[in-house]
Design a protein around this motif. Sequence first.
Motif, mmCIF file in Angstrom:
data_model
loop_
_atom_site.group_PDB
_atom_site.id
_atom_site.type_symbol
_atom_site.label_atom_id
_atom_site.label_comp_id
_atom_site.label_asym_id
_atom_site.label_seq_id
_atom_site.Cartn_x
_atom_site.Cartn_y
_atom_site.Cartn_z
ATOM 1 N N VAL A 84 0.824 -1.202 0.000
ATOM 2 C CA VAL A 84 0.000 0.000 0.000
ATOM 3 C C VAL A 84 0.867 1.265 0.000
ATOM 4 C CG1 VAL A 84 -0.318 0.122 2.505
ATOM 5 C CG2 VAL A 84 -2.068 1.052 1.002
ATOM 6 N N ARG A 85 2.053 1.190 0.551
ATOM 7 C CA ARG A 85 3.044 2.275 0.539
ATOM 8 C C ARG A 85 4.429 1.641 0.390
ATOM 9 N NH1 ARG A 85 -1.015 4.918 0.153
ATOM 10 N NH2 ARG A 85 -1.589 6.787 1.296
ATOM 11 N N LEU A 86 5.396 2.416 -0.067
ATOM 12 C CA LEU A 86 6.749 1.896 -0.268
ATOM 13 C C LEU A 86 7.576 1.870 1.013
ATOM 14 C CD1 LEU A 86 7.681 3.527 -3.685
ATOM 15 C CD2 LEU A 86 6.908 1.189 -3.247
ATOM 16 N N LEU A 87 7.178 2.667 2.015
ATOM 17 C CA LEU A 87 7.907 2.744 3.278
ATOM 18 C C LEU A 87 6.981 2.434 4.442
ATOM 19 C CD1 LEU A 87 9.856 6.104 2.781
ATOM 20 C CD2 LEU A 87 10.812 3.798 2.701
ATOM 21 N N GLY A 113 11.085 11.114 6.057
ATOM 22 C CA GLY A 113 10.840 12.414 5.430
ATOM 23 C C GLY A 113 9.355 12.670 5.306
ATOM 24 N N THR A 114 8.955 13.197 4.167
ATOM 25 C CA THR A 114 7.540 13.462 3.923
ATOM 26 C C THR A 114 6.938 12.445 2.959
ATOM 27 O OG1 THR A 114 8.088 15.009 2.152
ATOM 28 C CG2 THR A 114 7.794 15.938 4.374
ATOM 29 N N ALA A 115 7.644 11.350 2.740
ATOM 30 C CA ALA A 115 7.207 10.334 1.782
ATOM 31 C C ALA A 115 5.904 9.665 2.220
ATOM 32 C CB ALA A 115 8.289 9.265 1.629
ATOM 33 N N PRO A 116 5.096 9.259 1.249
ATOM 34 C CA PRO A 116 3.938 8.439 1.594
ATOM 35 C C PRO A 116 4.433 7.153 2.267
ATOM 36 C CG PRO A 116 3.813 9.177 -0.689
ATOM 37 C CD PRO A 116 5.190 9.510 -0.190
ATOM 38 N N CYS A 117 3.827 6.802 3.372
ATOM 39 C CA CYS A 117 4.256 5.599 4.083
ATOM 40 C C CYS A 117 3.114 5.091 4.952
ATOM 41 C CB CYS A 117 5.519 5.853 4.902
ATOM 42 S SG CYS A 117 5.395 7.163 6.112
ATOM 43 N N LEU A 118 3.361 3.981 5.628
ATOM 44 C CA LEU A 118 2.365 3.409 6.518
ATOM 45 C C LEU A 118 3.015 3.078 7.845
ATOM 46 C CD1 LEU A 118 2.534 0.009 6.953
ATOM 47 C CD2 LEU A 118 2.170 0.141 4.513
ATOM 48 N N LEU A 119 2.162 2.843 8.828
ATOM 49 C CA LEU A 119 2.624 2.382 10.139
ATOM 50 C C LEU A 119 1.451 1.700 10.825
ATOM 51 C CD1 LEU A 119 1.330 4.459 12.485
ATOM 52 C CD2 LEU A 119 2.996 5.984 11.436
ATOM 53 N N TRP A 120 1.757 0.969 11.872
ATOM 54 C CA TRP A 120 0.736 0.310 12.684
ATOM 55 C C TRP A 120 0.820 0.868 14.093
ATOM 56 C CZ3 TRP A 120 -2.691 -3.007 10.448
ATOM 57 C CH2 TRP A 120 -2.377 -3.457 9.172
#
Length: 159
Positions: A84-87, A113-120
């Motif tokens: 869903v995201r690269l990071l 940084g400001t990159a599109p990413c995900l977390l839990w």
Amino acid sequence: MGSLAIRSATALDADKLASVHAQSWRETYRGLLPDGLIDSKEERMKGVYETALSNPGTSSYWVATWDGEVVGLAIADALGPGDVRLLEVKALYVLKAHQRKGIGSILLNHAVGTAPCLLWVLEGNEPAIAFYRGQGFELDGEATSPEVLGGARELRMVR
């Protein structure tokens, strides 16, 4: 007024990172996770950090120091195409005594940084959810209950 420094973690940081990680769990997750899981965290993390920092692969590890003392950490993974995201932000912890000084935001910026990413984020950890919303993340409706968390639910946030 203290002095903040952010740097890449090395294998020499393994014990300190395990300690900060475990203390952050004690400060944050008591009542949200089983006590046994929280109380055994530091010993488990020492080996994890020693191994990971010796061969980080696609992960980056960051350390925040305040007047030379390790007070926070961030870990990010490059996931690659097809996710869903690269990071993914794998971990972001700042000791309670050092929160609200901007350290978490600075660590997050170094990690992704400001990159599109995900977390839990752990369900019920409202301060973390609010922090990440302030950083542009939103819950996307995905949830998981990893066995290692004793049945607790994690919620996915994306930006």
